[in-house]
Design an enzyme around this catalytic site. Structure first.
Site, PDB file in Angstrom:
ATOM      1  N   LYS A   5       0.813  -1.220   0.000  1.00 41.75           N
ATOM      2  CA  LYS A   5       0.000   0.000   0.000  1.00 41.75           C
ATOM      3  C   LYS A   5       0.847   1.271   0.000  1.00 41.75           C
ATOM      4  CE  LYS A   5      -3.396  -0.866  -0.568  1.00 41.75           C
ATOM      5  NZ  LYS A   5      -3.899  -1.410  -1.880  1.00 41.75           N
ATOM      6  N   CYS A   6       1.950   1.233  -0.733  1.00 43.69           N
ATOM      7  CA  CYS A   6       2.830   2.413  -0.829  1.00 43.69           C
ATOM      8  C   CYS A   6       2.985   2.914  -2.259  1.00 43.69           C
ATOM      9  CB  CYS A   6       4.210   2.085  -0.242  1.00 43.69           C
ATOM     10  SG  CYS A   6       4.251   2.047   1.561  1.00 43.69           S
ATOM     11  N   THR A  12       0.984  -0.339  -7.340  1.00 44.53           N
ATOM     12  CA  THR A  12       0.229  -0.454  -8.582  1.00 44.53           C
ATOM     13  C   THR A  12       0.614   0.666  -9.544  1.00 44.53           C
ATOM     14  OG1 THR A  12      -1.603  -1.376  -7.288  1.00 44.53           O
ATOM     15  CG2 THR A  12      -2.075  -0.725  -9.562  1.00 44.53           C
ATOM     16  N   TRP A  13       0.717   1.879  -9.031  1.00 43.28           N
ATOM     17  CA  TRP A  13       1.086   3.038  -9.848  1.00 43.28           C
ATOM     18  C   TRP A  13       2.490   2.876 -10.416  1.00 43.28           C
ATOM     19  CZ3 TRP A  13       1.746   8.649  -7.546  1.00 43.28           C
ATOM     20  CH2 TRP A  13       1.801   9.577  -8.595  1.00 43.28           C
ATOM     21  N   HIS A  53       7.036  -7.771  -2.241  1.00 44.41           N
ATOM     22  CA  HIS A  53       6.958  -7.093  -0.946  1.00 44.41           C
ATOM     23  C   HIS A  53       7.965  -7.695   0.036  1.00 44.41           C
ATOM     24  CE1 HIS A  53       3.473  -4.832  -2.091  1.00 44.41           C
ATOM     25  NE2 HIS A  53       2.610  -5.806  -2.008  1.00 44.41           N
ATOM     26  N   SER A  71      -4.387   3.162   4.217  1.00 43.79           N
ATOM     27  CA  SER A  71      -4.644   2.416   2.998  1.00 43.79           C
ATOM     28  C   SER A  71      -4.660   0.913   3.271  1.00 43.79           C
ATOM     29  CB  SER A  71      -3.582   2.751   1.953  1.00 43.79           C
ATOM     30  OG  SER A  71      -3.865   2.122   0.723  1.00 43.79           O
ATOM     31  N   GLY A  83      -5.802   7.254  -3.793  1.00 45.26           N
ATOM     32  CA  GLY A  83      -4.517   7.626  -4.360  1.00 45.26           C
ATOM     33  C   GLY A  83      -4.051   9.027  -4.012  1.00 45.26           C
TER      34      GLY A  83
END
Length: 350
Positions: free
Chosen positions: A85-86, A89-90, A155, A185, A312
């Site tokens: 969650k950092c 995906t982006w 991860h 998140s 986001g």
């Protein structure tokens, strides 16, 4: 026009692989991990404690150990490493679009094959996780025939990475985020997986501060990769979600330079880099039909792509954390990072 290759292994092992021996490897490790100490995770199943000191769920830990034994990195590989969650995906989308760009092959940026792939497939399909997509279902896939560069993600904490990653000299890209936003998140992500959503973040906050989360302590995870970056800046790129949000174009160019695919003067003039920023924006990715209605398999279970696109934003934590909670996290951050040279953008006003 040829599409960039997928690194997700086929459902069945390729011919010649010893399926039975692979099942035995997984079963032996499942038996071993089942003897490790456990702690409550806040979800239906507990976390198991790895000998290196971090926690995760049993199937993922087994997959980490299989990857340690069987993944052979190449010097042309590019590995994204993150705490959950950092911005994973982006970053996957940006890296994939940058490495596999073709400028549309004369047909204009809008016809770029990599951007077309991002409209059709979730970033986690295009840049798969070692421990929750590649080494799963009792598989030990042969990745040796895949063309360079292979784009992968993980991860896994630094001490437990497959040794071949560091030894190969391959490129490693790490991104971290304000731990307060990361916690919020993570809580939302876990809440979406619970049969009955929880009303507040209190239990997740307590576990997070104690270093109990899907890959152990946030601070230990970040600090280990930061130190590796300091030691080997040519191999490990360290980025922050906040910097990427504030100057996406500048950080994209930095990423492209690092992985050996800098944007040429002609590409900048044609705004190829700007097109990638736009195509990989939260709005563009979240709005793609595949991410609104599709699924991706993680740890053998389908997960809705929409779960990877909540807001986001930077600095959303005050809507969920009390001042006391935020102060506690900031105190831990300052104490853990003291003397390391690492100062996150959100720490600069502390």
């Amino acid at each position: 026009m040829a599409s960039p290759p997928s690194l997700l292994p086929a459902s069945e092992p390729s011919a010649g692989e010893d399926e039975e021996s692979h099942r035995e490897v997984y079963e032996q490790l499942r038996q071993l991990v089942s003897t490790y100490p456990t702690v409550p995770s806040g979800l239906d199943t507990p976390y198991h404690r790895h000998p290196d000191g971090w926690y995760t769920f049993l199937p993922a830990m087994v997959s980490v150990m299989v990857a340690q034994r069987h993944f052979t990195a190449r010097d042309t590989d590019i590995i994204i490493t993150t705490f959950p969650k950092c911005g994973t995906t982006w970053l996957k989308a940006l890296l994939f679009a940058t490495v596999h760009r073709d400028g549309g092959g004369g047909g204009g940026v809008e016809d770029d094959a990599a951007l077309a792939q991002l409209r059709a497939r979730n970033p986690h399909e295009l840049v798969p996780f070692l421990e929750i997509q590649v080494y799963v279902r009792d598989r030990v896939p042969d990745l040796s025939s895949l063309p360079a560069p292979r784009l992968l993600a993980t991860h896994i904490p630094r001490p437990s990475l497959p040794a071949s990653i560091a030894a190969s000299g391959c490129k490693v890209v790490y991104i971290c985020r304000d731990p307060k936003d990361c916690l919020v998140s993570l809580w939302h992500f876990h809440d979406a997986q619970r049969p009955e959503p929880r009303g507040d973040v209190g239990e997740e906050f307590r576990l997070f501060c104690d270093g109990v989360s899907p890959v152990g302590s946030y601070w230990d995870h970040v600090l280990a990769y930061w130190r590796w970056h300091v030691e080997r800046p040519g191999q490990v790129l360290f980025m922050t979600y906040e910097e990427l949000s504030a100057d996406t174009l500048g950080q994209l160019r930095r990423l492209a330079e690092f992985v050996g695919r800098p944007f040429t003067g002609e590409e900048r003039a044609a705004r190829v880099d700007e097109a990638i920023v736009k195509a990989c924006s939260f709005e563009s990715l979240a709005g793609a039909e595949v991410n609104r209605s599709g699924t991706v398999e993680l740890m053998e279970e389908p997960m809705r792509n929409a779960e990877f696109f909540r807001r986001g934003v930077v600095g959303g934590w005050p809507n969920y954390l009390s001042l006391e909670m935020a102060t506690r996290i900031d105190e831990i951050t300052e104490s853990k990072f003291k003397g390391s040279g690492l100062v996150l953008p959100t720490m600069m006003t502390m």
